[in-house]
Structure formats: C-alpha cells, structure tokens
Design a protein around this motif. Sequence first.
Motif, PDB file in Angstrom:
ATOM      1  N   VAL A 231      33.213 -46.030 -56.270  1.00 37.79           N
ATOM      2  CA  VAL A 231      32.348 -45.935 -55.383  1.00 37.79           C
ATOM      3  C   VAL A 231      32.828 -45.820 -54.073  1.00 37.79           C
ATOM      4  CG1 VAL A 231      30.218 -47.225 -54.055  1.00 37.79           C
ATOM      5  CG2 VAL A 231      30.703 -47.231 -56.691  1.00 37.79           C
TER       6      VAL A 231
ATOM      7  N   ILE B  92      34.632 -42.282 -53.654  1.00 38.13           N
ATOM      8  CA  ILE B  92      33.722 -41.191 -53.732  1.00 38.13           C
ATOM      9  C   ILE B  92      33.059 -41.156 -52.061  1.00 38.13           C
ATOM     10  CG2 ILE B  92      31.839 -40.374 -54.333  1.00 38.13           C
ATOM     11  CD1 ILE B  92      32.420 -41.335 -57.325  1.00 38.13           C
ATOM     12  N   ALA B  93      32.758 -42.414 -51.566  1.00 38.48           N
ATOM     13  CA  ALA B  93      32.064 -42.336 -50.462  1.00 38.48           C
ATOM     14  C   ALA B  93      33.102 -42.015 -49.338  1.00 38.48           C
ATOM     15  CB  ALA B  93      31.534 -43.625 -50.070  1.00 38.48           C
TER      16      ALA B  93
ATOM     17  N   PHE C  40      33.477 -38.018 -49.434  1.00 38.40           N
ATOM     18  CA  PHE C  40      32.238 -37.646 -49.157  1.00 38.40           C
ATOM     19  C   PHE C  40      31.955 -37.582 -47.431  1.00 38.40           C
ATOM     20  CE2 PHE C  40      30.347 -37.183 -53.382  1.00 38.40           C
ATOM     21  CZ  PHE C  40      31.028 -35.952 -53.706  1.00 38.40           C
ATOM     22  N   THR C  41      32.253 -38.736 -46.855  1.00 36.60           N
ATOM     23  CA  THR C  41      31.738 -38.914 -45.357  1.00 36.60           C
ATOM     24  C   THR C  41      32.994 -39.241 -44.678  1.00 36.60           C
ATOM     25  OG1 THR C  41      31.759 -41.330 -45.950  1.00 36.60           O
ATOM     26  CG2 THR C  41      29.926 -40.151 -46.376  1.00 36.60           C
TER      27      THR C  41
ATOM     28  N   PRO D 130      29.875 -35.333 -40.997  1.00 31.07           N
ATOM     29  CA  PRO D 130      29.546 -36.392 -39.812  1.00 31.07           C
ATOM     30  C   PRO D 130      30.401 -37.436 -39.337  1.00 31.07           C
ATOM     31  CG  PRO D 130      28.159 -36.667 -41.871  1.00 31.07           C
ATOM     32  CD  PRO D 130      29.286 -35.447 -42.069  1.00 31.07           C
TER      33      PRO D 130
ATOM     34  N   HIS E 280      24.737 -43.906 -43.075  1.00 28.43           N
ATOM     35  CA  HIS E 280      24.890 -42.642 -44.253  1.00 28.43           C
ATOM     36  C   HIS E 280      25.942 -42.696 -45.011  1.00 28.43           C
ATOM     37  CE1 HIS E 280      25.388 -38.463 -45.301  1.00 28.43           C
ATOM     38  NE2 HIS E 280      26.865 -38.548 -44.978  1.00 28.43           N
ATOM     39  N   ILE E 281      27.248 -43.389 -44.730  1.00 29.47           N
ATOM     40  CA  ILE E 281      28.235 -43.874 -45.621  1.00 29.47           C
ATOM     41  C   ILE E 281      27.746 -44.767 -46.511  1.00 29.47           C
ATOM     42  CG2 ILE E 281      30.376 -45.004 -45.948  1.00 29.47           C
ATOM     43  CD1 ILE E 281      30.951 -43.959 -43.239  1.00 29.47           C
TER      44      ILE E 281
ATOM     45  N   THR F 282      25.302 -43.320 -49.151  1.00 28.26           N
ATOM     46  CA  THR F 282      26.156 -42.379 -50.148  1.00 28.26           C
ATOM     47  C   THR F 282      26.677 -43.373 -51.311  1.00 28.26           C
ATOM     48  OG1 THR F 282      26.854 -41.042 -48.568  1.00 28.26           O
ATOM     49  CG2 THR F 282      27.881 -40.690 -50.490  1.00 28.26           C
ATOM     50  N   ALA F 283      27.202 -44.343 -50.855  1.00 25.87           N
ATOM     51  CA  ALA F 283      27.724 -45.435 -51.747  1.00 25.87           C
ATOM     52  C   ALA F 283      26.723 -45.766 -52.753  1.00 25.87           C
ATOM     53  CB  ALA F 283      28.539 -46.508 -51.163  1.00 25.87           C
TER      54      ALA F 283
ATOM     55  N   VAL G 277      25.786 -43.211 -55.262  1.00 25.47           N
ATOM     56  CA  VAL G 277      26.812 -43.384 -56.341  1.00 25.47           C
ATOM     57  C   VAL G 277      26.807 -44.379 -57.171  1.00 25.47           C
ATOM     58  CG1 VAL G 277      29.454 -43.329 -56.743  1.00 25.47           C
ATOM     59  CG2 VAL G 277      28.519 -41.816 -54.622  1.00 25.47           C
TER      60      VAL G 277
END
Lengths: 624, 201
Positions: free
Chosen positions: A173, A176-177, A180-181, B12, B22-23, B26-27, B30
Amino acid sequence: MTAVAQSVDHDPKTGLWSWITTVDHKRIGLLYAVTAFAFFLIAGIEALLIRAQLAGPDGTVLSAEAYNQLFTMHGLTMVFLVVMPIASAFINYLLPLMLGARDVAFPRLNAFSYWLFLFAGLMIYSSFLFGGAPDGAWVGYSPLAGQLTETVRMDFWAVGLQLLGVASIASSVNFIATVFTMRAPGMTMLRMPVFVWMALVIAFLLLFSLPAVGIGLFQLFLDRNFGAVFYEAAAGADPLLWQHLFWIFGHPEVYVLVLPAMGIVSEILPVFSRKPLFGYEFVVFSGAAIGFIGFGVWSHHMFTSGMGPVAEAGFAVSTMIIAVPTGVKIFNWIGTTWGGRLRMATPMLFSLGFIAQFVIGGLSGVTHAIVPTDYQQHDTYYVVAHFHYVLFGGAIFGYVAGVYYWFPKWTGRMLDERLGKIHFWLMVLGFNLTFAPMHILGLNGMPRRTYRYPEGLGYEFWNGMATIGAFIIALSFVFFIINLVRARRHGGVAGDDPWDGRTLEWATPSPPPEHNFDEVPLVRSLDDFWHTKYAEDEEGRAVRVPAVTGAATDADTEAGDDHEAIHMPSPSYYPALASLGLVVFGYGMIYLNWGWIAVGVGAIVALWGLFGWSLEPVTKGDDH
Amino acid sequence: MTTDTVLDALPPEHGEEHDVHHIRKTAMWVFLGSECIFFGSMISTFLLYRTTTGDGPGAELFNVPFTSASSFVLLMSSLTMVLAHHAFERHDTRQGRVWLSATALLGATFLAGQIFEFTEFVHSGLTLSTSPFGSSFYMLTGFHGAHVAIGVMMLTAMAILSTSGRLHHGRGLNVELVGLYWHFVDIVWIVIFTVVYLLQV
C-alpha cells in the motif's frame, strides 16, 4: 541554498534507539538489507546441511524429522525472510530517491512493516526452541499440514506467515501510494526508472495475492485449533481448496521474487553498456503483462491433482503465454548490451550471469507447461533445478548485482573489484555445479523432499557433485562478506556518481542526506540525470556537458519549495510497539491453553501502538 | 520540452494538507482493493461448500426476514456516514458528532443481530465444526463482523476525539477515510447477504 540544508532539524541520529524509532526510508532499507542477509546466511547453512545429508546414499547427517524441518525452513526463509525483504530493502532505499521524493508516502507504516517482518521472522525461528520448526514444506499442503496436530510446528508456520503477509500488504500500500502521489515534478509514469515500475508491479501482485493465502492460513489455523473442518476430507471437504488458495498467491509470488531483480538488471545494463535501455516501454509493459498474466497460471502447479483436461489445457496455454513477455525482456537486455561500450565491472558480471541463468530456468519452466511432460517432472529434482535456476541463478544474482551497484550510494565506499570478481566466478561455478545436475537427477526419477536415497539407483555421482557445488557457493559468499567488511575501512571513496549513472539517486551525495534532495528535482525526460551530464553531437555520440555538478537541481527547480524549511517526519516508537503487540498476540494464539493472557496483552499493546501512532503528529511541532 | 508541458505533467505536490489527504485516500483505495480479494477468497470457499452440510443443518436455518432487517440497519449506517462526512465538510462538528455516533450505533445494532443469529444457529446444531458449510459460514460472516467491529471502534474514537477538537485532516484517523472503509464493509455485506442468504432460498 545552504540554508535549506541547515534548517533540517538535526536530532541525534546514532544509537540503538534512533534505529528503533527511525522512519527514514534509507535507514529502514538498510535494516531490511542487514536482516535479510542474516536470514540468508541461516538459510544457507540449512541448505548445506541438506546437501551434506544427500551427498551420498543412505546419508546419516540428519534424521528424517530434522530433514523435514530443514527443507521447510530453507524454503520458507529464502522466500519470505530473504528474497522478499531484500527486494524490500532495495525498494525502500531507492524508490523515493529514484522518484525525486523525500521519503515514502507513509514513513511510520514503513517502519511498522519492517518491525513486523523482523519479529515474525524471529517468531518462526523461535519454534526451534518450542519443540521443533515447521515441517510441512513451505507450501504447507493441507490436509497434511492440518493433520500434523501433535505439535505446534505448523501453527508457527501459519501465524508467522500471516504476520509477514500483513507486513507485506502494508508495504505494498505504501509503495503504491508513493509511486502514485510522490513523484517529483515532471516525473511522469513513463519517465520512471524500470526498477520503480517493477516495484509498482510487485506491490500490486502482493496486494491482490496475499489475501488469498491469508484466508487459507486462517482456515488452516481454525482447523488445527478451533475444530473447523475446511480441510477435513471425512467431513466432505475438498482437498484441492488449499492448493488453489495457496497457488493463487504462490505463483504471483514467484514474480514478486524475480521482478525486482529484473528491475535492478534493467538499471545496471544501460549504465555499464553506456547506452539507454533498449525498448524502455517494452520492458515496462512486459513487466506489467507478467503481473497480469501471473494471476492466470497458478494451476500449472496442480497438473497432477486431477483437475480435468479443460483446466489443464487452459493453464498450459496461459503458462506458455507468460513466457512471451519474459522473452521480450531478455531480448531487450541483449539489445541494450548490443554494440555498447561494455564495462565488465562486478555489477555487470552479475547482471549478465542473471540473464544467462534465468534463460535456462525459464526454458526448463516452459517444459512444465506441457502437461504430459509435467506429469513426469512433478515433485522430482527437475523442479528443484528449475526454480533454483530462476530464484538463485536469477533473483539472487540480480540482487547481488544490485548490492555491488548501489553499495557506494549506501555507504560512500566502493566494494573491491577483485574480490567481487572472485565472488562472481566462484558463485557461477558453484551454482551451476549444484543445480545443473539436479535436472539429470530429476529426469532419472529422484523425488524431492526425501531425506535419503538407497545405493544403486544411479543418484550417487550427481548428488555428490551438487554437494560440492553447494559448498563452493558458500565459499563464494565468504569472499562477499570479506569484501563488505573490508569496504568499511579500506573501500575507495565513492563520490556521488561512481558509475556514471542515469537515474536520480546518483544526483545525491553518497550516502544521501536524510531529506535526500536539497531541492526537489525537476524532471524533463527519461534518464534525466544522464541528460544533464551528456549531450549528443551531430553523429549521435554522447558528449560530456561541462560543469555538471548539481545540474539536476539547478535554477529550473520549482521556486516554491526553495526557501522553506524541510520538515522530515519525526522518529516514532509506535510502529515497533504495534508490531511487537501483534507478534505477542500471535504467540498467544498458538498456545491457546495458557496463551489467553498473551492474546490480551498483545492486543492491548498493538492497539496502544496503533492509536498512539494515528494520534501523534507526523512532524514535531506540526500539530495544527 | 518546454517548461509549460513539463508543468502540465506535474503530479500534485505533497506537503500541503490537502495533498496529505490525497495520499491517504489513494492508500485507502488500494487497501480496499486488497480487501476485495480477502473477502473474495472467503466467498469462494463458501460457494464451494454451500451444500456440503454433512449430517448437520444447512441453509434451512436462515431466517431471511430477520437478516434482511439487520442488513437494512447496516445499509442505513452508510447514509448516516455520508451525513457525518457532509457535516464535517461544513465544519459543523456538533452535528458531525451526532451522525458519527448514529453510524456507530447502527453498526453495533447490526453486530448485536449477528451475535443473536450465531447463538440461535449454535443452539440449532450448526457450529464451526459441524460441516465445511458451518466452517465457511462462520468464517465469512465472522470476519465481516470483525470488520464492522473495527469500524465501530474507529467511529467511536472519532466521535470522542471530535469533542476536544482533535479531529482534523492532518491526522491518520479522519472522517473521509473511515467513511470509505465503512462503505466498503457495507457493500461487501450486500454481496455476502446475496450469496449466503438469498441464493440458498
């Protein structure tokens, strides 16, 4: 600009407590690496004991019982406590650096993953003190694993694996985060290094495969301790359920073990060939394709279980298909070295060794896709030869290449080339001498997981060779350890960019500061760091651009961050506390008779850790 | 490449509070993806064993009207969760707290229904050990119940935290994340209710 670096808050960064509470991805990466290497040595000693037992017919080194424990622990350790964490070590250390980030998305979750991995690994090994280690093979086939009820061995296996799974899902997790960010400005997905892509693919593989085996482990545990009958054939249970749940996890898992090594090789080959990676997009998308198709091949582990011809044909075809993206990568690597100016330094040697041996393992793997052939090979030493070619000749060679390549970045010191080359050639010799003969043994019918064989079956010679080879591998790692120890004092000073690298981690000092980059880099292209160092002349040759230092972080950098203090997350002991609580809880579940106290204490400690963690501010003095 | 196109491709930036958020979101998404496989494996096991009842009782034990009522309670808790989130978006902490508490209460009601149901079934002779059907039924609904219980704990913790004004976006526990989790647990229950209870009738 120097004011930026100075404004970083400098807590004391030494001592045991600073390591226990660290949330720095680089330190956690090093912790993973050191721990995984320790487990590697243990698993290696187990392998040597196994080979000593099998050196000649009717071996007497080990009893059958000890042999079962050792081959189970060897497999379990190598998969879950060595290769997965060493991959995690590389990903932890490199992912933020390669993306131009200051840390992973969740630094404390990262620490939690590490501590849970360490404690769960120690817990599994503590079973040696509690009446014996797990002895039902790393695949723990039920109903067999459920019936070994007289001891708690397989309970240690089930609980330990469950906790390791929790740690891995948390890491996945997190990674991936992060991908992506947390990418630096301009770092689009198709500008990310291949290693980062492979890390992303395996994070998804783990994310979607671990829960399946997690359920299987819960079911097994309920069967063994709470009287459930998931695997009780007498009650009408289906003996294939376990195999399906395990291999839905187990097959993606083998890609989890090897894809990061493929990523490492994809980083090393361009640097030492002084050429860009051939067909970057193909390498990336074939890696992703392996990830997708990897979920559709699991039943090729079960061809002899009587699934019926339709399922067998389907899984045979999907297994052959997954060889295609793997082949694509091989050709891309060959294309990368083709016509390059090759530097045969140790990382390059190990990478080339990886390719050669992985091809052998891949080809013997494709033979398993042919169902009638697989009937002959199933559970013979041919299979043992195959997966060691993929996982040792492949994955371990790739990770060792990675250590030689990034050790200068981690420590600021170079590893010795001469010792490295001795290590490489001994390891190639020992490896092939150990595992190539197993193909012949397997085709001659020697079954795996048997603790001895009688004289006169024609197994003696090649088993003797394999044992000699195993000890040569051990010898090669003596040179590796000498090299590592020596480098601390006598290794040459590495500098920022000793290999003339292409990716962003080489733009930082060696070792990098806690905040990685004084200024967040702005990325303009694939291999951006390389292009800050080299331009092309009219004939397309690379020409060095003068005055390159710090070019990746020069004046083009986003102005917004420049004059603000960099807040790095504060150290925290809650992650270690929470994982400790979970492991105490696990012990309690294994010894339910008196363990309710441990269950309670563990649960309270874990909850304390988790709540404390979610309520404390990430950065001290940042509680707004 | 010009600077303009570079800036178009900017992800961002992190560091700002809304980006931390936001992070985390996302987590959470997931993680919920992973949970799908977790429940999917148990649902598959149940489907495999749904008629493997041996000598023990099977689906005839189910009281569909009762479970429908408790399912309704759980689904309504998704509505109150949305209202709680909405109130906190408006910075109306008092009303947010009311809806959080209502959500936790509805979740607890669902759990009480499940405990009642389990007790009934055990008295009618269906235990974890009776048959593979029993094992997979208790495991699937039990793990779902555990998820609801964890959700209730988090909701309660948030309701308490909001009284001292210590609930804000920068924290690990926040209303939107717990909301995502809570809706997921509700949606999974729709699947479980269909597969376990409705398909059997």
